[in-house]
Design a protein around this motif. Structure first.
Motif, PDB file in Angstrom:
ATOM      1  N   UNK A 199       0.850  -1.196   0.000  1.00 47.90           N
ATOM      2  CA  UNK A 199       0.000   0.000   0.000  1.00 47.90           C
ATOM      3  C   UNK A 199       0.891   1.253   0.000  1.00 47.90           C
TER       4      UNK A 199
ATOM      5  N   UNK B  43       1.145   4.047  -2.971  1.00 47.42           N
ATOM      6  CA  UNK B  43       0.844   5.469  -2.704  1.00 47.42           C
ATOM      7  C   UNK B  43       1.998   6.344  -3.165  1.00 47.42           C
TER       8      UNK B  43
ATOM      9  N   UNK C 289       2.043  12.066   1.799  1.00 43.12           N
ATOM     10  CA  UNK C 289       1.822  11.995   3.256  1.00 43.12           C
ATOM     11  C   UNK C 289       1.250  10.632   3.660  1.00 43.12           C
ATOM     12  N   UNK C 290       0.336  10.113   2.833  1.00 43.56           N
ATOM     13  CA  UNK C 290      -0.238   8.792   3.141  1.00 43.56           C
ATOM     14  C   UNK C 290       0.810   7.688   2.982  1.00 43.56           C
TER      15      UNK C 290
ATOM     16  N   UNK D  39       3.911   7.948   3.517  1.00 47.18           N
ATOM     17  CA  UNK D  39       4.766   8.029   4.714  1.00 47.18           C
ATOM     18  C   UNK D  39       4.152   7.254   5.882  1.00 47.18           C
ATOM     19  N   UNK D  40       2.884   7.562   6.219  1.00 50.76           N
ATOM     20  CA  UNK D  40       2.277   6.861   7.373  1.00 50.76           C
ATOM     21  C   UNK D  40       2.060   5.383   7.054  1.00 50.76           C
ATOM     22  N   UNK D  41       1.730   5.076   5.790  1.00 49.94           N
ATOM     23  CA  UNK D  41       1.552   3.667   5.419  1.00 49.94           C
ATOM     24  C   UNK D  41       2.853   2.888   5.612  1.00 49.94           C
TER      25      UNK D  41
ATOM     26  N   UNK E  30       5.255   3.628   7.690  1.00 52.17           N
ATOM     27  CA  UNK E  30       5.484   3.473   9.141  1.00 52.17           C
ATOM     28  C   UNK E  30       4.605   2.377   9.722  1.00 52.17           C
ATOM     29  N   UNK E  31       3.346   2.341   9.257  1.00 54.53           N
ATOM     30  CA  UNK E  31       2.432   1.296   9.732  1.00 54.53           C
ATOM     31  C   UNK E  31       2.967  -0.082   9.361  1.00 54.53           C
TER      32      UNK E  31
ATOM     33  N   UNK F 282       5.901  -0.979  11.667  1.00 48.62           N
ATOM     34  CA  UNK F 282       5.456  -1.304  13.029  1.00 48.62           C
ATOM     35  C   UNK F 282       4.640  -2.601  13.058  1.00 48.62           C
ATOM     36  N   UNK F 283       3.857  -2.808  11.995  1.00 54.62           N
ATOM     37  CA  UNK F 283       3.044  -4.024  11.963  1.00 54.62           C
ATOM     38  C   UNK F 283       3.935  -5.263  11.846  1.00 54.62           C
TER      39      UNK F 283
ATOM     40  N   UNK G  45       6.942  -5.482  12.844  1.00 52.64           N
ATOM     41  CA  UNK G  45       7.595  -5.635  14.147  1.00 52.64           C
ATOM     42  C   UNK G  45       6.663  -6.318  15.146  1.00 52.64           C
ATOM     43  N   UNK G  46       5.393  -5.908  15.129  1.00 50.69           N
ATOM     44  CA  UNK G  46       4.412  -6.484  16.064  1.00 50.69           C
ATOM     45  C   UNK G  46       4.205  -7.973  15.780  1.00 50.69           C
TER      46      UNK G  46
END
Lengths: 264, 134
Positions: free
Chosen positions: B67, B71, B92-93, B95-97, B99-100, B103-104, B106-107
């Protein structure tokens, strides 16, 4: 933890909604409302509020930005965009909290394994020590039993030796007395003619031989003997009977070979 | 002969030219205000996607990473088409995608590690229990 209705972010968004309601055209954005719903749900999650504080702050800021854009009449596309950013910030907070919790579980499980291993080692060591003590005790017991057995064997051997020596001594003595082994036991013929014909007193040689016998019985008090004597064929049977009686008494009379046990 | 004001002469000469100049300037200014070139946002998005694009993220958060990559591609496409507003939003999207995705992944890894760790503890515990009554 703040309840969703007292949290400053909620109050702020409520204020924004109120302000929006005051304006002539009520402004609503479904994506932003979803973002607020997810944010409030996250606020109710203790794991997220405790483990992802900066991430939740970032999400709150993103929501404020989106609310602000909605309030100032930004385009739907822009508000949707800002709501999406806010939602993604909430997702980040959720993932971060999940990671932290999982890491805590991993650390806890590792600590638990360490504890288990330690207790296992401790019990193994205790067991080994107990076994060692037991085997030492067993060894000591066996050792003492062996020693006792050895002492016993030595004692038996000593007794056997003593008995052998005694028997040898006895044999030597009996050989000296010209003893012969027969069914009735050892037979010692003292002398063919112990008494002179018709006499009840021992002759010189008879006295010496009987002395030897007496010595033997003195040294071996456990031994029994039967003394037999026969008269010769000189004289009548009645006279010889009397003579035997006198000779028996003679043997029991005080003499150097008398053993002192009386005559049977 | 009294001198006439210059402006009067010019306005009298070309009143439409002045209007066209003012209109052109206004359009140029408004175009500048609505769509600045999102250089910073593009750089940030590219850095985030590049950082997230690791083997681990591809493995554990493939959908999320894809995703972000899409983007960023859309942002670059919008930039080429001079749709600077669209480019900024996509950047901008992205960028956050990204990062998500990071982190995902990693989780997911952390949850997997936690499960493995719990399993290992259980195995060890069972092993000790089995060997205890020797």
């Amino acid at each position: 933890m703040n309840t969703p209705f007292t949290h400053p972010r909620f109050l702020l968004s409520a204020l924004c909604l109120t302000l929006a309601a005051c304006s002539s055209v009520p402004e609503r954005n479904s994506a932003l409302e979803r973002a607020h719903g997810r944010y409030n749900a996250a606020l109710n999650n203790a794991e997220i509020t405790s483990q992802a504080v900066p991430e939740m702050q970032a999400a709150a800021q993103a929501l404020v930005n989106a609310d602000q854009a909605l309030k100032t009449g930004a385009s739907d596309v822009e508000v949707d965009h800002l709501a999406y950013l806010a939602q993604q910030r909430i997702t980040m907070a959720q993932d971060t909290a999940a990671s932290r919790s999982a890491e805590a579980v991993t650390a806890g499980a590792a600590a638990e394994r360490d504890r288990l291993r330690l207790s296992q080692r401790t019990s193994e060591a205790d067991e080994a020590q107990a076994k060692l003590r037991q085997s030492q005790a067993e060894n000591a017991r066996q050792g003492s039993a062996l020693a006792a057995a050895e002492v016993d064997a030595q004692r038996k051997q000593m007794r056997a030796d003593q008995r052998d020596a005694h028997m040898q001594d006895l044999e030597v003595q009996l050989i000296e007395l010209h003893a012969k082994k027969t069914d009735r036991g050892m037979v010692v013929t003292v002398s063919d003619t112990l008494f002179d014909t018709g006499k009840a007193a021992l002759g010189v040689e008879g006295t010496r031989n009987m002395g030897k016998l007496a010595d033997f019985f003195k040294r071996n008090p456990g031994r029994h003997a039967t003394v037999e004597g026969y008269t010769d064929n000189v004289g009548g049977a009645a006279a010889n009977e009397r003579l035997s009686g006198r000779r028996r008494r003679c043997r029991c009379s005080p003499r150097p070979w008398r053993v002192g046990r009386g005559c049977a | 002969m009294a001198p006439r004001p210059i402006l009067n002469v010019r306005s009298a000469r070309s009143p439409w030219a002045v209007l066209a100049c003012a209109l052109g300037l206004g359009l140029a200014l408004s175009a500048c205000a609505t769509a600045p070139v999102p250089t910073t946002q593009m750089a940030v998005a590219e850095a985030s996607v590049q950082k997230a694009n690791s083997t681990s993220t591809r493995q554990y958060a493939g959908v999320e990473l894809q995703r972000a990559v899409d983007k960023l591609a859309q942002a670059q496409h919008a930039l080429v088409n001079k749709d600077y507003d669209g480019a900024r939003r996509f950047a901008e999207q992205a960028d956050v995608d990204a990062q998500v995705a990071d982190l995902h992944a990693h989780a997911v890894r952390a949850l997997k590690a936690a499960q493995d760790s719990r399993d290992a503890s259980k195995v060890l515990s069972d092993e000790i229990q089995r060997s205890a009554p020797r």
